[in-house]
Write an enzyme that holds these catalytic residues in place. Structure first.
Site, PDB file in Angstrom:
ATOM      1  N   ASP A  43       0.810  -1.216   0.000  1.00 50.52           N
ATOM      2  CA  ASP A  43       0.000   0.000   0.000  1.00 50.52           C
ATOM      3  C   ASP A  43       0.844   1.267   0.000  1.00 50.52           C
ATOM      4  OD1 ASP A  43      -2.052  -1.701   0.097  1.00 50.52           O
ATOM      5  OD2 ASP A  43      -2.838  -1.043   2.054  1.00 50.52           O
ATOM      6  N   ALA A  44       1.912   1.248   0.829  1.00 53.25           N
ATOM      7  CA  ALA A  44       2.713   2.463   0.971  1.00 53.25           C
ATOM      8  C   ALA A  44       3.392   2.810  -0.358  1.00 53.25           C
ATOM      9  CB  ALA A  44       3.753   2.267   2.068  1.00 53.25           C
ATOM     10  N   TYR A  46       2.377   1.919  -3.325  1.00 52.35           N
ATOM     11  CA  TYR A  46       1.321   2.328  -4.243  1.00 52.35           C
ATOM     12  C   TYR A  46       0.984   3.809  -4.028  1.00 52.35           C
ATOM     13  CZ  TYR A  46      -3.317   2.344  -6.475  1.00 52.35           C
ATOM     14  OH  TYR A  46      -4.399   2.629  -7.264  1.00 52.35           O
ATOM     15  N   ASP A  47       0.769   4.150  -2.746  1.00 52.75           N
ATOM     16  CA  ASP A  47       0.430   5.545  -2.425  1.00 52.75           C
ATOM     17  C   ASP A  47       1.519   6.503  -2.875  1.00 52.75           C
ATOM     18  OD1 ASP A  47      -1.290   4.818   0.696  1.00 52.75           O
ATOM     19  OD2 ASP A  47      -1.944   4.850  -1.389  1.00 52.75           O
ATOM     20  N   SER A  92     -38.047   0.705  -6.790  1.00 47.94           N
ATOM     21  CA  SER A  92     -37.994   2.148  -6.998  1.00 47.94           C
ATOM     22  C   SER A  92     -39.385   2.700  -6.670  1.00 47.94           C
ATOM     23  CB  SER A  92     -37.536   2.492  -8.405  1.00 47.94           C
ATOM     24  OG  SER A  92     -38.254   1.741  -9.328  1.00 47.94           O
ATOM     25  N   GLU A 125     -41.295  11.988   4.260  1.00 46.87           N
ATOM     26  CA  GLU A 125     -39.878  12.246   4.547  1.00 46.87           C
ATOM     27  C   GLU A 125     -39.200  12.741   3.276  1.00 46.87           C
ATOM     28  OE1 GLU A 125     -37.678   8.315   4.916  1.00 46.87           O
ATOM     29  OE2 GLU A 125     -39.747   7.636   4.710  1.00 46.87           O
ATOM     30  N   LYS A 127     -36.993  13.038   0.039  1.00 51.74           N
ATOM     31  CA  LYS A 127     -36.416  12.075  -0.897  1.00 51.74           C
ATOM     32  C   LYS A 127     -34.986  12.532  -1.154  1.00 51.74           C
ATOM     33  CE  LYS A 127     -37.293   9.823  -5.327  1.00 51.74           C
ATOM     34  NZ  LYS A 127     -35.943   9.908  -5.827  1.00 51.74           N
ATOM     35  N   ASP A 129     -31.399  12.831  -2.688  1.00 50.89           N
ATOM     36  CA  ASP A 129     -30.906  12.649  -4.052  1.00 50.89           C
ATOM     37  C   ASP A 129     -29.490  12.078  -4.013  1.00 50.89           C
ATOM     38  OD1 ASP A 129     -30.811  12.669  -6.741  1.00 50.89           O
ATOM     39  OD2 ASP A 129     -30.655  14.838  -6.965  1.00 50.89           O
ATOM     40  N   ARG A 148     -27.890  -0.754  -5.648  1.00 53.35           N
ATOM     41  CA  ARG A 148     -29.178  -1.216  -6.126  1.00 53.35           C
ATOM     42  C   ARG A 148     -29.046  -2.073  -7.385  1.00 53.35           C
ATOM     43  NH1 ARG A 148     -32.993   0.516  -9.665  1.00 53.35           N
ATOM     44  NH2 ARG A 148     -35.114   0.043  -9.053  1.00 53.35           N
ATOM     45  N   TYR A 235     -33.800   4.485   5.488  1.00 62.07           N
ATOM     46  CA  TYR A 235     -35.238   4.753   5.365  1.00 62.07           C
ATOM     47  C   TYR A 235     -36.071   3.512   5.071  1.00 62.07           C
ATOM     48  CZ  TYR A 235     -33.642   5.132   0.502  1.00 62.07           C
ATOM     49  OH  TYR A 235     -33.049   4.912  -0.704  1.00 62.07           O
ATOM     50  N   LYS A 299     -45.246   7.168   2.639  1.00 65.88           N
ATOM     51  CA  LYS A 299     -45.379   5.707   2.759  1.00 65.88           C
ATOM     52  C   LYS A 299     -46.519   5.390   3.712  1.00 65.88           C
ATOM     53  CE  LYS A 299     -40.390   5.360   2.329  1.00 65.88           C
ATOM     54  NZ  LYS A 299     -39.112   5.189   3.018  1.00 65.88           N
ATOM     55  N   LYS A 323     -42.447  14.672  -6.329  1.00 64.88           N
ATOM     56  CA  LYS A 323     -41.245  15.365  -6.788  1.00 64.88           C
ATOM     57  C   LYS A 323     -41.420  16.883  -6.737  1.00 64.88           C
ATOM     58  CE  LYS A 323     -38.255  13.025  -8.456  1.00 64.88           C
ATOM     59  NZ  LYS A 323     -38.110  12.104  -9.565  1.00 64.88           N
ATOM     60  N   CYS A 429     -34.787   8.494 -43.819  1.00 64.16           N
ATOM     61  CA  CYS A 429     -33.899   8.239 -42.685  1.00 64.16           C
ATOM     62  C   CYS A 429     -32.536   8.874 -42.942  1.00 64.16           C
ATOM     63  CB  CYS A 429     -33.756   6.739 -42.486  1.00 64.16           C
ATOM     64  SG  CYS A 429     -32.505   6.322 -41.263  1.00 64.16           S
ATOM     65  N   CYS A 432     -29.817   5.737 -43.194  1.00 63.23           N
ATOM     66  CA  CYS A 432     -29.740   4.728 -44.259  1.00 63.23           C
ATOM     67  C   CYS A 432     -30.452   5.174 -45.533  1.00 63.23           C
ATOM     68  CB  CYS A 432     -30.301   3.395 -43.782  1.00 63.23           C
ATOM     69  SG  CYS A 432     -32.092   3.397 -43.557  1.00 63.23           S
ATOM     70  N   CYS A 447     -38.089   5.079 -39.574  1.00 63.83           N
ATOM     71  CA  CYS A 447     -37.296   4.589 -40.696  1.00 63.83           C
ATOM     72  C   CYS A 447     -37.802   3.193 -41.060  1.00 63.83           C
ATOM     73  CB  CYS A 447     -35.835   4.541 -40.272  1.00 63.83           C
ATOM     74  SG  CYS A 447     -34.825   3.437 -41.245  1.00 63.83           S
ATOM     75  N   CYS A 453     -30.713  -0.660 -41.681  1.00 62.82           N
ATOM     76  CA  CYS A 453     -30.363   0.672 -41.173  1.00 62.82           C
ATOM     77  C   CYS A 453     -29.341   0.511 -40.047  1.00 62.82           C
ATOM     78  CB  CYS A 453     -31.611   1.380 -40.650  1.00 62.82           C
ATOM     79  SG  CYS A 453     -31.217   2.955 -39.872  1.00 62.82           S
TER      80      CYS A 453
END
Ligand code: IVH
Length: 703
Positions: A43-44, A46-47, A92, A125, A127, A129, A148, A235, A299, A323, A429, A432, A447, A453
């Site tokens: 690690d050292a 790499y850092d 969702s 409550e 939402k 983001d 998710r 939640y 809910k 929303k 189109c 094509c 099209c 196409c």
């Protein structure tokens, strides 16, 4: 060796060489650590190399490489995380955009439950983001954290989640199995500080706190996640070995007791008026909360009622997101481009002078279709007072949440003199050259080139490899498009012969920029893995118009096996028994049925499907796991039900694995007939179908 030269002594040439060397060493170290799980440097070291790289870039900003290790860590590399199935799907939410929508939500819930009046409490409550995360605790210990993903399968980000201060490692007094769900987010202050640090180090800055949170959580190196101050609000929950409480609000209190942060703007509301009042409060506080929220979630508080309400395919019936109004901004419409989609739709895209809308820079927006540009709706009525939109116009852009920004309005007083001509929407189109036609009643011009196409073929391929479809690790939209243009993959079947075709000429694949033998072999392995595919993923992956993920699932569940489905499709024609059977699937309408038939009977399209399925083993559709006596049975409800509403009866039957149909046929197993049952009961009697009254049905399902 450039490795030994002090940074302030490096010449430009030496710095160039050193940056190349560091990109190589760090790139290999990353691969060894993450892909092979076998770190080759400590690690050292790499850092230290990482710091050296950053410092050289700071001194020679112009020499920064396209594949700079500074940027690599910021890029989400989904393939590097293992996939984990969620014990319970991560859902969702449906959306409400107005007070009216919220009232409709409440009445829908009441209607489903058959409780016209009487008190019905909801929690309200903010939402948040951010991005959702599921934390699994066993015996009180955090054992897994997963994003998710597609709701069914997420990415394992356990090491990174452990670095988040709001996420306890150990719980006391928790059920033996507890999955806590919530939102990972970044505060405004931390976001600003992070972007400041990033720009000082010459790294990329993030567009908004949500992207910053996502980018930080999906780091391959959890030390980087640790250096990014992420937060977490709990939640919801997934699998639990014992219920947390009888109510949503009680469960949230329990989560607080266990040591989680629960948003302090959560309120229990006893009616819609209280919900809307709390929405107004939260909306007012929005600017001063210190983190992004994009609405209010309501809910149903009583968890027994939540269970009765159940879910639709991906959203619960017992919750909704209200929303905040969309954000608006004005900018110049530089050009109107036409994109051709998977089903041939010609979609006009507005190219805009970039403008910030709600914290995000927007340079493209949709213009929907030619009528919309002309200021007409689908029935020929006026929209925007009939004002058309032209290149050069001053337009209003509108953005709501994650959806594609739209051009909402035009200011004619700002129209430049050069904008003399209304938009001349192409009749052929642009890709094509085939004719592009509008079917009567369709707002969209399409099209007619079909698979000849290139745009349609590429979009179909992109859809084929997308997340809900074949989801092949390492074969994303960009690569499949490159493969198409190189002539390597023209249709889905070609993906499965890539290895065979390239085993001799593998060098060709390896020689692609950024490719080596390992990446080629990994890709082939991922493709091989997908030769066994779920029925619904295959059907969805074909990209047939109107056949989305939910419909593909319904169809797969109905027919069980791919062969049974093909046999049915091949015999179906409008109004015969196979057609009626297809139409009898709840959720499948005439438009979709026609589209399916058209896709499977068009010779070229069908041949491509057959070429594809030759390479595949299609898994039978998983019938819902249920030992209920009604699992797999086709049930019809008729007459009045007295103990529950029709909607609830249907949803319960489906949850037990039954198929609910609207009409009685020889395939019906059980007819549930309430008072007032008429012709269906008679038909069932004629066909000798088992007929039950409501109590008989409830006894059968053990309710
Ligand atoms: S509840 C069963 N509550 O919004 C419903 N979701 O648009 C599970 N989100 O995927 C979600 N704040 O990532 C719930 N207070 C909140 C939320 C919330 C943010 C997110 C979550 C969900 C998305 C749906």
């Amino acid at each position: 060796m450039t490795a030994d030269i002090k940074i302030n002594k490096l010449t430009t040439d030496q710095a160039t060489a050193e940056l190349a060397r560091l990109a190589d060493v760090l790139g290999r170290a990353n691969a060894a650590y993450h892909t092979d799980d076998a770190p080759d440097i400590d690690d050292a070291t790499y850092d230290a190399l990482k710091r050296r790289n950053t410092a050289i870039e700071a001194r020679f900003p112009d020499l920064k490489r396209d594949d700079s290790p500074t940027d690599q860590v910021g890029a989400p590399v989904s393939d590097a995380f293992s996939k984990v199935p969620h014990a319970q799907r991560m859902l969702s939410l449906g959306n409400a955009f107005s007070d009216e929508d919220v009232r409709d939500f409440d009445s829908g819930v009441r209607k489903f439950l058959g409780m016209a009046d009487g008190s019905l409490a909801y929690t309200a409550e903010p939402k948040i983001d951010g991005l959702s995360l599921s934390l699994r605790y066993e015996g009180g210990r955090l054992v897994q954290a997963a994003t998710r993903g597609d709701g069914a399968v997420g990415e394992n980000v356990t090491a990174n989640a452990r670095t988040i201060v709001d996420i306890p490692e150990q719980l006391t007094g928790a059920p033996d199995v507890l999955e806590v769900r919530g939102e990972v987010y970044m505060s405004h202050a931390d976001f600003a500080a992070l972007n400041q640090r990033q720009s000082e180090a010459g790294g990329k800055s993030f567009a908004n706190p949500r992207n910053a949170a996502a980018g930080s959580l999906r780091q391959l190196d959890s030390r980087i996640t640790k250096s990014r101050p992420l937060r977490f609000f709990a939640y919801a929950w997934g699998e639990v070995s014992e219920p947390l409480s009888g109510t949503q609000s009680g469960a949230l209190k329990m989560l607080v007791k266990l040591g989680f942060s629960v948003n302090d703007q959560t309120r229990l509301c006893t009616d819609v008026a209280a919900m809307l009042a709390h929405y107004a409060v939260i909306e007012q506080q929005r600017a001063t909360l210190g983190y992004d929220i994009d609405g209010v979630v309501y809910k149903v508080d009583d968890l027994a009622l939540q269970a009765r309400l159940g879910m639709r395919s991906t959203t619960p019936r017992w919750a909704i997101a209200h929303k905040f109004p969309a954000e608006l901004a004005w900018t110049r419409l530089e050009a109107i481009d036409i994109q051709v989609g998977r089903t041939g739709a010609l979609s006009p895209v507005a190219r805009l002078t970039p403008v910030t809308v709600g914290g995000v820079s927007v340079s493209n927006a949709t213009l929907h279709n030619e009528d919309y540009i002309a200021g007409k709706d689908s029935k020929g009525g006026e929209i925007r007072g009939g004002k058309d939109i032209r290149e050069g116009d001053w337009v209003q852009v509108y953005r709501a949440g994650d959806v594609i920004p739209k051009v909402a309005d035009v200011d004619l007083s700002q129209r430049p003199e050069s904008a003399t001509e209304p938009c001349d929407f192409p009749k052929i189109c642009p890709i094509c050259g085939s004719g592009a036609i509008r079917e009567p009643g369709d707002a969209v011009r399409r099209c007619t080139g079909g698979l000849i196409c290139a745009a349609q073929a590429v979009e179909k391929l992109k859809h084929f490899v997308s997340r809900g479809a074949f989801d092949i690790d390492g074969l994303g939209a960009k690569l499949v498009e490159e493969f198409y243009h190189d002539g390597w993959v023209r249709e889905p079947a070609d993906i499965f012969t890539l290895e065979e075709r390239f085993s001799s000429g593998i060098k060709q694949l390896q020689n692609r920029e950024g490719w080596g033998e390992t990446s080629a072999n990994n890709l082939f392995a991922a493709i091989r893995e997908r030769k066994t595919i779920a029925f619904d993923r295959l059907l969805f992956g074909l990209g047939i118009r109107h056949v989305g993920e939910a419909a593909a699932r319904l169809i797969a569940r109905h027919y069980g096996t791919w062969d049974a489905f093909i046999a049915a499709i091949d015999t179906a024609e409008e109004a015969n028994a196979a057609w009626e059977d297809l139409m009898g699937i709840d959720g499948i309408g005439e438009v979709m049925a026609r589209s399916l038939l058209a896709a499977f009977s068009a010779p070229a399209e069908r041949a491509a499907i057959d070429r594809l399925t030759e390479h595949l083993i299609v898994e039978d559709a998983a019938r819902p796991q249920s030992d209920s006596p009604v699992a797999g049975k086709t049930v019809v409800f008729t007459g009045t039900l007295e103990k529950m509403t029709r909607a609830e009866a249907k949803s319960r039957a489906e949850a037990l694995g039954a198929k609910v149909s609207g009409s009685v046929s020889a395939k019906t197993d059980i007819l549930v007939a309430g008072p007032g049952a008429g012709s269906k009961a008679k038909k069932a009697a004629d066909l000798g179908i088992n007929t039950l009254d409501e109590d008989g049905w409830l006894a059968l399902i053990g309710a």
